[in-house]
Design an enzyme around this catalytic site. Structure first.
Site, PDB file in Angstrom:
ATOM      1  N   LEU A  73       0.806  -1.218   0.000  1.00 36.61           N
ATOM      2  CA  LEU A  73       0.000   0.000   0.000  1.00 36.61           C
ATOM      3  C   LEU A  73       0.842   1.272   0.000  1.00 36.61           C
ATOM      4  CD1 LEU A  73      -2.869  -0.966   2.456  1.00 36.61           C
ATOM      5  CD2 LEU A  73      -2.926  -0.890  -0.037  1.00 36.61           C
ATOM      6  N   GLY A 137      -0.479   0.049  23.010  1.00 34.87           N
ATOM      7  CA  GLY A 137      -1.114  -0.675  24.101  1.00 34.87           C
ATOM      8  C   GLY A 137      -1.446  -2.097  23.711  1.00 34.87           C
ATOM      9  N   HIS A 138      -1.757  -2.887  24.728  1.00 44.27           N
ATOM     10  CA  HIS A 138      -2.212  -4.257  24.532  1.00 44.27           C
ATOM     11  C   HIS A 138      -3.382  -4.529  25.464  1.00 44.27           C
ATOM     12  CE1 HIS A 138       0.649  -5.698  21.605  1.00 44.27           C
ATOM     13  NE2 HIS A 138       1.661  -5.193  22.306  1.00 44.27           N
ATOM     14  N   ASP A 167      -9.361  -7.308  23.503  1.00 43.73           N
ATOM     15  CA  ASP A 167      -9.134  -7.598  22.086  1.00 43.73           C
ATOM     16  C   ASP A 167     -10.360  -8.223  21.430  1.00 43.73           C
ATOM     17  OD1 ASP A 167      -6.590  -6.651  22.366  1.00 43.73           O
ATOM     18  OD2 ASP A 167      -5.587  -8.564  22.071  1.00 43.73           O
TER      19      ASP A 167
END
Length: 392
Positions: A73, A137-138, A167
């Site tokens: 892309l 972040g997670h 998530d």
């Protein structure tokens, strides 16, 4: 029978867990999900060990029923191919940090000029605007900042959940629901829209019960403080003689009475079993001692005739062999042409007229590139040239 989303085209730019889980749900329901991946590395989760064949086991589960298009892309030709791909698409899904797609010239405002009916969904950690928007972040960070982590656990100590609540629950599931909702709204409005999914926001709504309790009594939630959070003896996990565990969920009076009688302790059936206080600790210790008298298998056998909300804690491999799980078609036996037989995770919602299906294995990187570009009208020579130059 075709799935409920047959005929819808989803262009999925996401990686790792939240976005791919969302597009997996859409693909399972019949949508044509085109997974757009970088030609060199693809979705990073492809390479995470352990592997099945040449691909990660994570990739095998998350990306079934999808087609893979390798596309750069950053290259001008890649951008043009992407814009052409969008012309008849219904959904764009991405999980980049806010602003990345705009920098590429492929953000929502640009794409809706090409296709006003496009539904564009961005899954991020903290949303597309605000002081935290650009922070990394997670799952653990999102749960920490929205309060969920503060009271998960017992004995005053927060415990990290074993599944990725933000998530999957705050991101993927909410995104799938929102995308389908936006597609329904498009029928009324005649145009698509932008969906901003913050995993922190999404999992924040999982606080709904504790939020309501805090409003009512003013007590800030903490680990081990509540009937569903290790606070009551009638709702917890207990170790058996062989080191396995049983889950007890006898909240209602009728189930608690049955349980007490089934384990030979009708004296436990007192009104205060469902009240907070120090007696809960004493009762929990008594129940723990009783569960230690038998193995898990013995408890399963002895409690089978009693409807008291007490079930064994199964390991995941036991779940894969569980007759009821198999009968519910949540374990599906498949055979891959390269690496053989494996057990795929089934499709949870059971539709009577438009059921979801497992139609294809997770694709190899760029496996469907030539076919997708051919459908867009590009010639074999153009595709070969782009392969040589790294565009696809």
């Amino acid at each position: 029978m075709e799935g409920a989303l047959a005929g819808f085209k989803v262009v999925d730019l996401s990686r790792l867990l939240p976005g791919p889980f969302c597009s997996m749900l859409l693909a399972d329901m019949g949508a044509d999900v085109i997974k757009v991946e970088d030609p060199k590395v693809g979705d990073y989760i492809r390479w995470w060990p352990p592997q099945i064949g040449k691909n990660s086991g994570f990739h095998v589960v998350l990306n079934r029923n999808k087609r893979s298009l390798s596309l750069n892309l950053k290259a001008p030709e890649g951008k043009e191919i992407f814009r052409k791909l969008i012309q008849d698409a219904d959904v764009v899904l991405e999980g980049f940090r806010p602003g990345v797609m705009n920098k590429l010239g492929l953000g929502y405002e640009s794409l809706k000029e090409i296709n006003p009916r496009i539904v564009y969904c961005a899954i991020t950690g903290y949303g597309t605007e605000g002081a935290r928007a650009l922070k990394a972040g997670h799952d653990i960070n999102y749960l920490a900042l929205n309060g969920v982590l503060s009271y998960c656990g017992r004995d005053g100590l927060p415990t990290l959940p074993g599944v990725q609540i933000a998530d999957i629950g705050g991101g993927a599931l909410l995104a799938a629901f929102s995308i389908v909702t936006a597609l329904l709204a498009r029928e009324r409005l005649g145009e698509g829209q932008f969906i901003d999914i913050s995993m922190t926001d999404g999992a924040l709504t999982w606080n709904c019960l504790r939020w309501g309790k805090l409003l009512a009594d003013g007590n800030v939630p903490s680990p081990g403080d509540d009937m569903l959070n290790h606070g009551y003896a009638c709702y917890g996990v207990y170790e058996t003689r062989d080191g396995r565990h049983m889950s007890l969920g006898a909240l209602e009076p009728q189930f608690w009475k049955i349980f007490c009688e089934a384990v030979g302790h009708p004296e436990w059936n007192q009104p205060n079993y469902f009240e907070p206080g120090p007696h809960q600790t004493a009762l929990r210790e008594e129940i723990a001692a009783v569960f230690k008298e038998k193995t898990q298998a013995e408890w399963v056998r002895d409690l089978a005739p009693h409807d008291c909300c007490c079930e064994p804690v199964l390991s995941l491999d036991e779940v894969m062999r569980d007759p009821e799980t198999i009968s519910r078609r949540m374990v599906v036996e498949l055979v891959h042409e390269s690496w053989g037989a494996y057990r795929q995770l089934g499709i949870a919602p059971k539709f009577s007229k438009t059921p979801g299906t497992l139609r294809s294995h997770a694709p190899e990187l760029g496996e469907h590139t030539s076919g997708i570009l051919g459908d867009l009208g590009y010639s074999a020579d153009e595709i070969a040239r782009w392969r040589a130059s790294g565009v696809v």
